[in-house]
Enzyme design. Structure first.
Site, mmCIF file in Angstrom:
data_model
loop_
_atom_site.group_PDB
_atom_site.id
_atom_site.type_symbol
_atom_site.label_atom_id
_atom_site.label_comp_id
_atom_site.label_asym_id
_atom_site.label_seq_id
_atom_site.Cartn_x
_atom_site.Cartn_y
_atom_site.Cartn_z
ATOM 1 N N ASP A 1 -45.141 -8.108 25.669
ATOM 2 C CA ASP A 1 -44.219 -9.119 25.157
ATOM 3 C C ASP A 1 -44.495 -9.579 23.723
ATOM 4 O OD1 ASP A 1 -42.042 -11.019 25.566
ATOM 5 O OD2 ASP A 1 -43.590 -12.552 25.569
ATOM 6 N N CYS B 1 -18.976 -3.012 35.254
ATOM 7 C CA CYS B 1 -19.378 -4.382 35.621
ATOM 8 C C CYS B 1 -19.560 -5.264 34.386
ATOM 9 C CB CYS B 1 -20.682 -4.301 36.418
ATOM 10 S SG CYS B 1 -21.349 -5.912 36.857
ATOM 11 N N CYS C 1 -33.715 -19.707 31.716
ATOM 12 C CA CYS C 1 -32.414 -19.620 32.385
ATOM 13 C C CYS C 1 -32.348 -18.257 33.062
ATOM 14 C CB CYS C 1 -31.298 -19.749 31.339
ATOM 15 S SG CYS C 1 -29.649 -19.343 31.958
ATOM 16 N N CYS D 1 -28.132 -19.227 23.583
ATOM 17 C CA CYS D 1 -28.812 -18.883 24.845
ATOM 18 C C CYS D 1 -29.737 -20.019 25.304
ATOM 19 C CB CYS D 1 -29.602 -17.586 24.663
ATOM 20 S SG CYS D 1 -30.579 -17.159 26.103
ATOM 21 N N CYS E 1 -22.667 -10.393 34.488
ATOM 22 C CA CYS E 1 -23.611 -11.245 33.747
ATOM 23 C C CYS E 1 -22.917 -11.929 32.566
ATOM 24 C CB CYS E 1 -24.816 -10.431 33.272
ATOM 25 S SG CYS E 1 -24.383 -8.973 32.327
#
Ligand code: B12
Ligand code: SF4
Ligand code: SF4
Length: 293
Positions: A123, A182, A232, A204, A185
């Site tokens: 990360d 799809c 979130c 965001c 989201c």
């Protein structure tokens, strides 16, 4: 499969990783860089200025480890049912940076024995981890911008070991797929932060509540966050591939903190030790956004 690769995968399985794949640590091409530059040009990085400082390095793994030849990318499912909706699921357990580093350090031993130099990245390094995961065959990049798999949708962490060894490109738990038509989201995002150019961090909730200092948030930003305290998950919860996700193989992600009903962001300081939330309290007063790492 050559013995080193086999040893690595056996160790990774034993540590609970759902998938691992080996790919080249070579630089990414102009297409990926241009896409990223466009994203930056549109201001989508909000106040994460470190993206601009480290722009080219993200696409050149050898800038992190000289003579890096191969990347071993690991994926682990962190899903479990339940949890407190005010905090993103990933943040309710032991910090994944610590957990994955501990486990990946054990996987490194066959590489050390073979004379390689290694760097573990989870990360915080300037490295395009999702693109490396895509290259290693660990899943596909979904419209929520995350690596998606059929097994557990978007509920995965990624970790990378860069090595100077030339390894065979192989793996376990690899898969291909796509979002098809799809858009669940995109529709589920409460702030319309997902668009054709990816994620707009300015909108965001995850960015606003994790990366930005509370005392620097505008009234409008505070109202986007609502009663959420940290992170979130709406664009993860919406993903049909994640609906039947099994619980994580890693016991660390099954143990969680519990919050009082009247918890405030500041009160998290006392109960979040060892979770990703505690990182938020370790920043210098002068910064607008929190330093990563
Ligand atoms: C900065 C960051 C954030 C920021 C910005 C998120 C973002 N999407 O950029 C914020 C704080 C908002 C954030 C939130 C979250 N994050 Co985060 N984050 C990162 C970090 C450090 C860098 C991501 C990055 O480079 N962003 C820059 C933009 C430009 O990159 P991008 O979205 O990937 O899009 C580019 C490419 O993917 C490419 N692209 C897009 N689609 C496609 C399709 C194809 C086919 C190709 C070739 C390329 C391509 O083009 C885009 C523009 O260049 C990574 C770790 C790392 N070092 O990579 C973790 C990481 C992405 N985060 C992670 C997680 C878990 C989260 C959260 C779920 C946490 C939470 N619940 O709050 C949320 C999810 C929000 C979301 N939908 O992304 C995981 C994701 C694992 C996975 N399954 O993919 C990562 C990989 C950390 C880890 N090691 O596990 N995060
Ligand atoms: S994390 Fe939340 S606010 Fe950010 S893109 Fe996903 S649903 Fe939207
Ligand atoms: S919700 Fe649909 S569009 Fe979004 S990542 Fe999952 S499959 Fe892809």
């Amino acid at each position: 499969m050559p013995p080193i690769e086999e040893d690595i995968f056996n160790l990774a399985r034993a540590e609970g990783f759902d998938a691992a794949g080996i790919c080249s640590a070579g630089p990414f091409g102009p297409q990926e860089k241009t896409r990223f530059r466009e994203w930056l040009k549109g201001g989508n990085n909000a106040q994460m200025a470190w993206f601009e400082r480290e722009a080219d390095r993200r696409f050149e793994p050898s800038s992190l480890l000289e003579d890096a030849k191969s990347a071993i990318v690991f994926r682990t499912n962190f899903f479990r049912r339940g949890g407190d909706g005010r905090i993103a699921l990933y943040a309710q357990s032991e910090d994944y940076h610590t957990v994955l580093r501990r486990k990946m350090a054990k996987v490194v031993s066959p590489l050390e024995a073979a004379g390689g130099r290694q760097k573990i990245c989870i990360d915080t390094s300037p490295l395009a981890e999702k693109l490396l995961a895509l290259r290693a065959g660990l899943g596909w990049i979904g419209r929520n911008t995350l690596i998606i798999t059929k097994q557990n949708g978007p509920w995965s962490f990624l970790g990378v070991i860069l090595t100077t060894l030339e390894l065979e490109h192989c793996g376990y738990g690899l898969e291909k797929g796509s979002c098809g038509g799809c858009r669940k989201c995109v529709d589920a995002c409460p702030t319309q932060a997902l668009g054709k150019n990816g994620l707009d961090a300015r909108k965001c909730i995850s960015y606003l509540s994790i990366e930005k200092r509370r005392d620097r948030l505008s009234q409008e930003e505070l109202s986007l966050i609502g009663n959420r305290l940290f992170g979130c998950d709406e664009c993860l919860k919406a993903c049909p591939f994640g609906k039947a996700a099994p619980s994580s193989n890693m016991g660390e992600f099954l143990e969680t903190i519990s919050l009082p009903e009247d918890a405030s962001f500041e009160s998290l300081k006392n109960i979040s030790e060892g979770t990703p939330i505690s990182r938020a309290f370790r920043f210098e007063k002068s910064r607008k956004t929190r330093p990563r790492g």
